[in-house]
Design a protein around this motif. Sequence first.
Motif, PDB file in Angstrom:
ATOM      1  N   TYR A   1       6.756  -1.933   0.272  1.00 24.52           N
ATOM      2  CA  TYR A   1       6.632  -0.633   0.583  1.00 24.52           C
ATOM      3  C   TYR A   1       5.292  -0.369   1.577  1.00 24.52           C
ATOM      4  O   TYR A   1       4.055  -0.174   0.722  1.00 24.52           O
ATOM      5  N   GLN A   2       4.679  -0.423   2.585  1.00 20.63           N
ATOM      6  CA  GLN A   2       3.760  -0.736   4.068  1.00 20.63           C
ATOM      7  C   GLN A   2       2.652   0.435   3.743  1.00 20.63           C
ATOM      8  O   GLN A   2       2.380   1.089   3.651  1.00 20.63           O
ATOM      9  N   GLU A   3       4.461   1.817   3.771  1.00 16.22           N
ATOM     10  CA  GLU A   3       3.676   2.852   3.774  1.00 16.22           C
ATOM     11  C   GLU A   3       2.400   3.226   2.378  1.00 16.22           C
ATOM     12  O   GLU A   3       1.514   4.041   2.786  1.00 16.22           O
ATOM     13  N   PHE A   4       2.777   2.589   0.993  1.00 13.79           N
ATOM     14  CA  PHE A   4       1.763   2.662   0.290  1.00 13.79           C
ATOM     15  C   PHE A   4       0.256   2.083   0.748  1.00 13.79           C
ATOM     16  O   PHE A   4      -0.937   2.919   1.087  1.00 13.79           O
ATOM     17  N   LYS A   5       0.299   0.969   1.414  1.00 16.53           N
ATOM     18  CA  LYS A   5      -1.038   0.251   1.588  1.00 16.53           C
ATOM     19  C   LYS A   5      -1.359   1.097   2.105  1.00 16.53           C
ATOM     20  O   LYS A   5      -2.233   1.285   2.671  1.00 16.53           O
ATOM     21  N   ASP A   6      -0.826   1.370   4.031  1.00 18.32           N
ATOM     22  CA  ASP A   6      -1.089   2.349   4.774  1.00 18.32           C
ATOM     23  C   ASP A   6      -1.938   3.939   3.936  1.00 18.32           C
ATOM     24  O   ASP A   6      -3.133   4.246   5.102  1.00 18.32           O
ATOM     25  N   ARG A   7      -2.028   3.849   3.955  1.00 16.66           N
ATOM     26  CA  ARG A   7      -2.210   5.591   2.462  1.00 16.66           C
ATOM     27  C   ARG A   7      -3.291   5.243   1.638  1.00 16.66           C
ATOM     28  O   ARG A   7      -4.001   5.863   0.938  1.00 16.66           O
ATOM     29  N   GLY A   8      -3.663   3.953   1.829  1.00 19.16           N
ATOM     30  CA  GLY A   8      -4.517   3.834   0.845  1.00 19.16           C
ATOM     31  C   GLY A   8      -4.472   3.265  -1.190  1.00 19.16           C
ATOM     32  O   GLY A   8      -5.128   3.793  -1.518  1.00 19.16           O
ATOM     33  N   PHE A   9      -2.764   2.812  -0.724  1.00 24.29           N
ATOM     34  CA  PHE A   9      -2.977   2.947  -2.498  1.00 24.29           C
ATOM     35  C   PHE A   9      -1.989   1.374  -2.260  1.00 24.29           C
ATOM     36  O   PHE A   9      -1.349   0.648  -2.341  1.00 24.29           O
ATOM     37  N   ASN A  10      -3.500   0.243  -3.211  1.00 18.62           N
ATOM     38  CA  ASN A  10      -2.421  -0.762  -3.187  1.00 18.62           C
ATOM     39  C   ASN A  10      -1.812  -0.871  -4.535  1.00 18.62           C
ATOM     40  O   ASN A  10      -2.600  -1.299  -5.598  1.00 18.62           O
ATOM     41  N   ILE A  11      -1.156  -2.008  -4.943  1.00 22.30           N
ATOM     42  CA  ILE A  11      -0.176  -2.198  -6.121  1.00 22.30           C
ATOM     43  C   ILE A  11      -0.617  -3.593  -5.814  1.00 22.30           C
ATOM     44  O   ILE A  11      -1.269  -4.487  -5.739  1.00 22.30           O
ATOM     45  N   VAL A  12      -1.923  -3.759  -7.131  1.00 25.62           N
ATOM     46  CA  VAL A  12      -3.246  -5.274  -7.012  1.00 25.62           C
ATOM     47  C   VAL A  12      -2.120  -5.829  -8.485  1.00 25.62           C
ATOM     48  O   VAL A  12      -2.608  -7.240  -8.686  1.00 25.62           O
TER      49      VAL A  12
END
Lengths: 207, 207
Positions: A97-108
């Motif tokens: 889900y790109q939107e998470f990354k765009d908002r600074g949420f990184n699934i590590v």
Amino acid sequence: KIPEATITRLSVYSRYLKDLEKKGVVTISSSEIAEGVGVSSAQVRKDLAYFGEFGTKGVGYNVKDLLSYIRKILGLNKTWNLILIGAGNLGSALVTYQEFKDRGFNIVGVFDNDLVKIGKQIADLKVLPVEDLPDIIEKYDVRIGIIAVPAKAAQSVADVLVKNGIKAILNFAPINIHLPKGIAIQNVDLSIKLEALTFSLTASRQQ
Amino acid sequence: KIPEATITRLSVYSRYLKDLEKKGVVTISSSEIAEGVGVSSAQVRKDLAYFGEFGTKGVGYNVKDLLSYIRKILGLNKTWNLILIGAGNLGSALVTYQEFKDRGFNIVGVFDNDLVKIGKQIADLKVLPVEDLPDIIEKYDVRIGIIAVPAKAAQSVADVLVKNGIKAILNFAPINIHLPKGIAIQNVDLSIKLEALTFSLTASRQQ
Ligand SMILES: NC(=O)c1ccc[n+]([C@@H]2O[C@H](COP(=O)([O-])OP(=O)(O)OC[C@H]3O[C@@H](n4cnc5c(N)ncnc54)[C@H](O)[C@@H]3O)[C@@H](O)[C@H]2O)c1
Ligand SMILES: NC(=O)c1ccc[n+]([C@@H]2O[C@H](COP(=O)([O-])OP(=O)(O)OC[C@H]3O[C@@H](n4cnc5c(N)ncnc54)[C@H](O)[C@@H]3O)[C@@H](O)[C@H]2O)c1
């Protein structure tokens, strides 16, 4: 205690302000914000009043300052590392889900207990066994966990997360998870969203 | 106009009442409902008051009757056929989502415009070309559509749905869709859920 609806509206205001900032708008009034997001200007002022006095009576708010202040309140002036438990249909979708990354949420890290799933590549992550949770949480200073396992596994998974230092959970399993005081949780219930739609369809039919 | 928050709480009340009904509870008061779902009893009474007078002062409500009444208001005393546009990561997950089926929401068609996806089997459905939309909508009397396409395609997909008789949309694309008056929409914004969590994490750190 600040109402949850206020916090949700803060997120909505920040998206609207971000749009305005992009368009080069410099100042905005509470009634303009209200009109932009679809609430009353009294609601906007009431929500912002929880967090202090800004904006100038008769002049309004500076868009950049208000946006930056709201983002600070929401904790959005930084990136956050998240872990996801449950590499199934939903979990696999969430990893991309790109939107998470765009908002600074990184699934590590994404975790599963099914040997068939462990080691599988999903986007740029390899599915890890649940045993690796503590290491990843520590290595990436993770405080948010996403639960995407079946309902019957959700409570035990939540217990493991909390035991390993997770302080906030986004839960997709259709069950009420019991947590110690001080652990934040957001439940995603898509059926409730559909019921809001069937309500509209039913109500309009009765007119 | 009934507040959206009231409708959401009705869904929550119905789940709580269903639980009580399973446990064999016969009568319940508004304060017991309130305690069960975590709102004030004044809020419960206010919400129910929009829909009429039931329950007996001093006695409370009959669980079966109240549940049945709320389900009727929400349109849940029937099954609903839905279509889904966008057979990607999220769309494929949603087709398998058991909770929808359990609550009477049947996805009867999943559509895509990518030749690679068309004809692909997802659970018990074969991905159809968008051209087949009108036939499926008519055949199954579909009034609800789920949008699971990228943001840049969401508006045009919504236009096609509305043109073909869809009256209510569940939208997952991170964009505000413009619709004619009378079309109901529910947007799913998972980032807003995460921001509610980062707010809690930020607020507690500042104490
Ligand atoms: N599919 C959807 O679109 C959707 C939408 C909303 C909510 N949900 C909910 O999300 C959850 C996952 O749904 P899904 O469709 O991805 O299911 P799924 O069966 O495809 O995936 C679940 C995954 O969790 C793993 N798992 C089970 N127990 C575990 C444990 N104790 N520790 C670690 N991993 C474990 C399984 O091995 C599996 O890979 C369910 O609770 C579902 O109700 C799904
Ligand atoms: N992946 C997630 O977990 C997630 C979560 C929340 C929201 N979303 C949102 O849901 C949407 C889908 O996400 P995804 O990860 O499944 O993306 P995806 O790229 O895997 O899937 C999108 C699908 O839509 C199809 N499509 C594109 N334009 C179309 C059109 N005009 N008509 C019919 N089909 C069309 C594509 O061919 C593709 O199969 C995006 O808007 C995304 O932001 C995704």
